[in-house]
Design a protein around this motif. Structure first.
Motif, PDB file in Angstrom:
ATOM      1  N   VAL A 191       0.911  -1.335   0.134  1.00  0.00           N
ATOM      2  CA  VAL A 191      -0.010  -0.064   0.024  1.00  0.00           C
ATOM      3  C   VAL A 191       0.767   1.114   0.091  1.00  0.00           C
ATOM      4  CG1 VAL A 191      -1.532   1.474   1.337  1.00  0.00           C
ATOM      5  CG2 VAL A 191      -2.060  -1.002   0.974  1.00  0.00           C
ATOM      6  N   LEU A 192       1.800   1.224   0.760  1.00  0.00           N
ATOM      7  CA  LEU A 192       2.750   2.329   0.771  1.00  0.00           C
ATOM      8  C   LEU A 192       3.300   2.673  -0.184  1.00  0.00           C
ATOM      9  CD1 LEU A 192       4.100   2.041   4.595  1.00  0.00           C
ATOM     10  CD2 LEU A 192       2.207   3.521   3.771  1.00  0.00           C
ATOM     11  N   GLU A 193       3.971   1.768  -1.170  1.00  0.00           N
ATOM     12  CA  GLU A 193       4.553   1.841  -2.210  1.00  0.00           C
ATOM     13  C   GLU A 193       3.453   2.281  -3.100  1.00  0.00           C
ATOM     14  OE1 GLU A 193       7.669  -2.015  -2.118  1.00  0.00           O
ATOM     15  OE2 GLU A 193       5.671  -2.276  -3.008  1.00  0.00           O
ATOM     16  N   LEU A 194       2.436   1.966  -3.329  1.00  0.00           N
ATOM     17  CA  LEU A 194       1.381   2.422  -4.280  1.00  0.00           C
ATOM     18  C   LEU A 194       1.063   3.934  -4.000  1.00  0.00           C
ATOM     19  CD1 LEU A 194      -0.927  -0.722  -4.366  1.00  0.00           C
ATOM     20  CD2 LEU A 194       0.619  -0.001  -6.505  1.00  0.00           C
ATOM     21  N   LEU A 195       1.169   4.404  -2.937  1.00  0.00           N
ATOM     22  CA  LEU A 195       0.756   5.722  -2.462  1.00  0.00           C
ATOM     23  C   LEU A 195       2.047   6.591  -2.618  1.00  0.00           C
ATOM     24  CD1 LEU A 195      -1.189   5.034   0.959  1.00  0.00           C
ATOM     25  CD2 LEU A 195      -2.154   4.982  -1.557  1.00  0.00           C
ATOM     26  N   GLN A 196       3.246   6.078  -3.139  1.00  0.00           N
ATOM     27  CA  GLN A 196       4.307   7.167  -3.309  1.00  0.00           C
ATOM     28  C   GLN A 196       4.112   8.258  -4.197  1.00  0.00           C
ATOM     29  OE1 GLN A 196       8.109   5.338  -2.778  1.00  0.00           O
ATOM     30  NE2 GLN A 196       7.017   3.296  -3.444  1.00  0.00           N
ATOM     31  N   ASN A 197       3.315   7.906  -5.199  1.00  0.00           N
ATOM     32  CA  ASN A 197       3.000   8.993  -6.320  1.00  0.00           C
ATOM     33  C   ASN A 197       1.885   9.753  -6.210  1.00  0.00           C
ATOM     34  OD1 ASN A 197       5.410   8.188  -7.659  1.00  0.00           O
ATOM     35  ND2 ASN A 197       4.470   6.413  -8.469  1.00  0.00           N
ATOM     36  N   GLY A 198       1.290   9.729  -4.798  1.00  0.00           N
ATOM     37  CA  GLY A 198      -0.092  10.419  -4.727  1.00  0.00           C
ATOM     38  C   GLY A 198      -1.087   9.695  -4.296  1.00  0.00           C
ATOM     39  N   PRO A 199      -2.252  10.416  -3.959  1.00  0.00           N
ATOM     40  CA  PRO A 199      -3.555   9.736  -3.555  1.00  0.00           C
ATOM     41  C   PRO A 199      -4.010   8.499  -4.310  1.00  0.00           C
ATOM     42  CG  PRO A 199      -3.897  12.119  -3.245  1.00  0.00           C
ATOM     43  CD  PRO A 199      -2.572  11.838  -3.954  1.00  0.00           C
ATOM     44  N   VAL A 200      -4.516   7.587  -3.817  1.00  0.00           N
ATOM     45  CA  VAL A 200      -4.916   6.323  -4.587  1.00  0.00           C
ATOM     46  C   VAL A 200      -6.443   5.926  -3.994  1.00  0.00           C
ATOM     47  CG1 VAL A 200      -4.609   4.094  -5.432  1.00  0.00           C
ATOM     48  CG2 VAL A 200      -2.630   5.685  -5.167  1.00  0.00           C
ATOM     49  N   PRO A 201      -7.350   5.884  -4.919  1.00  0.00           N
ATOM     50  CA  PRO A 201      -8.427   5.390  -4.615  1.00  0.00           C
ATOM     51  C   PRO A 201      -8.513   3.708  -4.011  1.00  0.00           C
ATOM     52  CG  PRO A 201      -8.585   6.507  -6.465  1.00  0.00           C
ATOM     53  CD  PRO A 201      -7.308   5.957  -6.202  1.00  0.00           C
ATOM     54  N   VAL A 202      -9.293   3.708  -2.834  1.00  0.00           N
ATOM     55  CA  VAL A 202      -9.321   2.310  -2.618  1.00  0.00           C
ATOM     56  C   VAL A 202      -9.454   1.407  -3.554  1.00  0.00           C
ATOM     57  CG1 VAL A 202     -10.625   0.571  -0.914  1.00  0.00           C
ATOM     58  CG2 VAL A 202     -10.233   2.970  -0.203  1.00  0.00           C
ATOM     59  N   ARG A 203     -10.662   1.423  -4.375  1.00  0.00           N
ATOM     60  CA  ARG A 203     -10.856   0.545  -5.548  1.00  0.00           C
ATOM     61  C   ARG A 203      -9.563   0.329  -6.355  1.00  0.00           C
ATOM     62  NH1 ARG A 203     -13.152   5.433  -7.228  1.00  0.00           N
ATOM     63  NH2 ARG A 203     -12.323   6.167  -9.161  1.00  0.00           N
ATOM     64  N   SER A 263      -1.740   4.930  12.697  1.00  0.00           N
ATOM     65  CA  SER A 263      -0.278   5.115  13.003  1.00  0.00           C
ATOM     66  C   SER A 263      -0.155   6.394  12.608  1.00  0.00           C
ATOM     67  CB  SER A 263       0.718   4.127  12.457  1.00  0.00           C
ATOM     68  OG  SER A 263       0.559   4.155  11.090  1.00  0.00           O
ATOM     69  N   GLY A 264      -0.791   7.045  11.772  1.00  0.00           N
ATOM     70  CA  GLY A 264      -0.485   8.302  11.435  1.00  0.00           C
ATOM     71  C   GLY A 264       0.293   8.451  10.097  1.00  0.00           C
ATOM     72  N   ILE A 265       0.552   7.100   9.164  1.00  0.00           N
ATOM     73  CA  ILE A 265       1.303   7.164   8.057  1.00  0.00           C
ATOM     74  C   ILE A 265       0.625   7.476   7.098  1.00  0.00           C
ATOM     75  CG2 ILE A 265       2.689   5.635   6.648  1.00  0.00           C
ATOM     76  CD1 ILE A 265       3.671   4.344   9.135  1.00  0.00           C
ATOM     77  N   VAL A 266      -0.728   7.220   6.857  1.00  0.00           N
ATOM     78  CA  VAL A 266      -1.524   7.496   5.850  1.00  0.00           C
ATOM     79  C   VAL A 266      -2.868   8.580   6.346  1.00  0.00           C
ATOM     80  CG1 VAL A 266      -0.893   5.517   4.414  1.00  0.00           C
ATOM     81  CG2 VAL A 266      -2.794   5.508   5.868  1.00  0.00           C
ATOM     82  N   VAL A 267      -3.266   9.074   5.298  1.00  0.00           N
ATOM     83  CA  VAL A 267      -4.510   9.834   5.733  1.00  0.00           C
ATOM     84  C   VAL A 267      -5.514   9.215   4.435  1.00  0.00           C
ATOM     85  CG1 VAL A 267      -3.534  11.826   6.682  1.00  0.00           C
ATOM     86  CG2 VAL A 267      -3.775  11.761   4.377  1.00  0.00           C
ATOM     87  N   LEU A 278      -0.086   9.289   1.611  1.00  0.00           N
ATOM     88  CA  LEU A 278       1.209   9.136   2.612  1.00  0.00           C
ATOM     89  C   LEU A 278       0.838  10.469   3.288  1.00  0.00           C
ATOM     90  CD1 LEU A 278       4.032   7.766   0.574  1.00  0.00           C
ATOM     91  CD2 LEU A 278       2.806   6.758   2.089  1.00  0.00           C
ATOM     92  N   ALA A 279       0.923  10.358   4.622  1.00  0.00           N
ATOM     93  CA  ALA A 279       0.794  11.526   5.547  1.00  0.00           C
ATOM     94  C   ALA A 279       2.028  12.451   5.407  1.00  0.00           C
ATOM     95  CB  ALA A 279       0.805  11.412   6.952  1.00  0.00           C
ATOM     96  N   GLY A 280       3.155  12.040   4.798  1.00  0.00           N
ATOM     97  CA  GLY A 280       4.349  12.930   4.651  1.00  0.00           C
ATOM     98  C   GLY A 280       5.232  12.247   3.894  1.00  0.00           C
TER      99      GLY A 280
END
Length: 110
Positions: A24-36, A59-63, A75-77
């Motif tokens: 999930v974190l890898e997929l979010l590296q380039n910006g927001p991603v819809p759950v679907r 944990s505060g890592i994602v929003v 990603l939160a940061g």
């Protein structure tokens, strides 16, 4: 009583210690991603993805970001993306070292 820094770090890495969370974190590296879209990239049940997203969110890592009926995660940061890049570099170095050792071992068999 405050938790020692080394213990807090261990808890942080333990929280990251799940393959779905890392993906999930890898997929979010380039910006927001819809759950679907996360579901289409990660072959797991929606309830399992939801559970892993909840761990990352707590944990505060994602929003989470809601836009109408669409929920996306981000990603939160940027530091998490840098941590993943560092992990990739470390793994690459380890694997290169292992392949060099394997080549030496094969050469010794000759």
């Amino acid at each position: 009583m405050q938790v020692p820094l080394y213990q807090a770090k261990a808890e942080f890495f333990r929280m990251l210690g799940h393959p779905v969370r890392i993906r999930v974190l890898e997929l979010l590296q380039n910006g927001p991603v819809p759950v679907r879209d996360l579901l289409s990239e990660i072959d797991i049940e929606p309830s399992s993805l939801s559970q892993q997203l909840a761990v990352l969110r707590r944990s505060g890592i994602v929003v989470s970001i809601r836009d109408g009926s669409t929920v996306s995660y981000a990603l939160a940061g940027g530091d998490v993306a840098e941590l993943l890049r560092a992990a990739r570099r470390i793994l690459t170095e380890l694997l290169v070292g292992q392949s060099e050792l394997l080549a030496e071992l094969r050469q010794a068999d000759v």
